[in-house]
Scaffold this active site. Sequence first.
Site, PDB file in Angstrom:
ATOM      1  N   GLN A 168     -20.876 -36.344 -53.835  1.00  0.00           N
ATOM      2  CA  GLN A 168     -21.662 -35.130 -53.649  1.00  0.00           C
ATOM      3  C   GLN A 168     -21.954 -34.486 -54.992  1.00  0.00           C
ATOM      4  O   GLN A 168     -21.355 -34.829 -56.021  1.00  0.00           O
ATOM      5  CB  GLN A 168     -20.911 -34.147 -52.748  1.00  0.00           C
ATOM      6  CG  GLN A 168     -20.680 -34.666 -51.338  1.00  0.00           C
ATOM      7  CD  GLN A 168     -19.809 -33.717 -50.531  1.00  0.00           C
ATOM      8  OE1 GLN A 168     -18.867 -33.128 -51.035  1.00  0.00           O
ATOM      9  NE2 GLN A 168     -20.131 -33.592 -49.255  1.00  0.00           N
ATOM     10  N   THR A 169     -22.836 -33.513 -54.977  1.00  0.00           N
ATOM     11  CA  THR A 169     -23.363 -32.958 -56.218  1.00  0.00           C
ATOM     12  C   THR A 169     -22.328 -32.211 -57.037  1.00  0.00           C
ATOM     13  O   THR A 169     -22.117 -32.498 -58.216  1.00  0.00           O
ATOM     14  CB  THR A 169     -24.551 -32.030 -55.908  1.00  0.00           C
ATOM     15  OG1 THR A 169     -25.596 -32.801 -55.303  1.00  0.00           O
ATOM     16  CG2 THR A 169     -25.074 -31.364 -57.175  1.00  0.00           C
TER      17      THR A 169
END
Length: 656
Positions: A168-169
């Site tokens: 994820q970011t």
Amino acid sequence: MSELDNNSVLSQDFLDDPHNVTLWTRARYWLRQKLHRTSDWRPQGIPLYDLDSQGRSLDDSLLKRPRSFRWLWQLLATVLFAAITLTVVIGVISTTGKTPKGVNFDPHNQYWNGSHAFYPLTVVVSLDGFHPSLISERFTPFLHGLYTLNYTDKITSSPYMFPSFPSQTFPNHWTLVTGKYPRDHGIVSNVFWDQELQEEFHPGVLDPRVWANASTPIWEVLQTAYNHQGDFPFKVAAHMWPGSDVDYSSVDSVPIERTPYYKDDFDAAESLDAKLKRVLEFVDMGSLEERPQLVLSYVPQVDAFGHHHGYPIADKKNKNFREFTEVLSGVDRYVEGIVYGLEARNVSQFANVIIVSDHGMSNIENPAHIVVWEDLLDKQLRKRVEHAYGEGPMLAVTPRDHSDTNELYREITKSLKELGDLGSKFTVYLNGNFPERFQLNDVGNKRIAPIWIIPEPGYAVMNQAFAKKQKDKIVGNHGYDNHTPEMRSLFIAMGPFFERGYVEPFENVELFDLLCDLNGVAMRDRFGDTQDTLFYKKFMQDEFEDDFAYLETLYGNGTSYNQIWAGETEEEEDEDEDEDDEKIEGEESESNSDSESDSDSEDEDVSEEPTPTSSAEAATATATASSWLDSLTQEAEELVQEVVDEIQDLINNNVT
């Protein structure tokens, strides 16, 4: 620059490391100690190794100056000054367009671009959600030139980089700048519950109590290592990098260096043209003292599109295909603009550019491949759940009472089995039983939920309300097993620090040490980091194998990845498609022309960016001159080394 202590010397452990120390580094710092007779003397480089991270002088027992041999040091200073001057002149002469082969890069030197003094510059560009297989000669020609190593002979790349889990970011951007896995740096996912603080974290939360304990980012490492008198001789600029815009002023225990000297808040509406202008503004700062040496840039466009529509790159008949290729082309032009911008400013011989991404993206068929969270537990059992956070396509479950963990785990697992083939695409994990490659097991971690529902790529678990909001038949998401092909991330590095070649796929935790090496930070100043793998020097020797047919189903025919590693050739396009492309290219050309015109009217002082043709011609024209200049530089270095050795022998004989 900070005042230097008269007894400061380069630490012996650093001097003994051949990776860190060239002839010039050793000679420069060795000479510096000998010439410290007056307080107004200034070195050419940044005084990182003259003081430790607390500003104390290093051990001064390594070198002692015999007073009776002062004339020898004056002679040596003259010889070294002449040699260094020659090297600088050669660098300026041979630097036109691309970085010439043979230019010596030293992170502690000052350089000259013809009009201004510069310290070495590093620009890191993160393309959120950009999978390496999105690169193609057709839609991203500039990235194609970099990825295939054809743009210059100073490019190091890799087939791909492994993101950290969860893919994820926020956890991965924090991993890139700390060198730690999410479990260890504290930003364990995009959304989590901190049981200790009794606070929820999600994108946009800037609570310093959450971020203050989340390891040490590269800007704090660099600004601390170089900042001895509060004057910030080394400055970092972070343009929208996740986690860089936290305000720690309310926390007394957090040092000022933990915040980038320049930071820009996230703005989802910012155009790529505005982003490019902002990055180059940092390079264009007029004085050596105010200009940052590390610039971090975050580009969210590809990821934002993917969440709404997935990656339609393999289906040319998809209604979103054309729009997606335009997004890719826009990002390609942005990277191109940075590289050409550096070349136009004549700084390429001391500027390195690193292009990375945080993860890929997986297409999810809606609603066929979606499991609704409320269908996994009945209403009574859901009351025993304190938090159920959607982690991209996953779900992280925290019970109200820890003693309910096992029962909830069993019920969720049972419900998934009852869903048959759909349910078989999901695995339920307890904290402590994650696969080792996740690097997430830590039952005592107050931020890692006890129960995780993790699907295979192409599937997702969502709560009922969120599932109803999905409008497209295909949506995109990420967060899956970080070793699946869909989650791969990008790595391309270019500049005088790098050599031409491909390195084996590596984990993104390695990038932190690369940034430290690029900027000359010794191991002891890396806040507990004890190992540097030098991954960027381990070039691939064997043939590379992969499931290229599967990748073609995901990303279509003609990807640069499959061309490089599988020898795939791009299929010919239909005439109708070619005509459409020409029409779009014409529109883009007009748009770019208007944009350049506006830019010129806004800032007449900015140099005109060179075209690819002019850069290539310039590089070719200087090739012959660079060859004999390289030879001359090498001979000058050897001469200086001989002088250094001769004088040192004289001193040693005199002392004994």
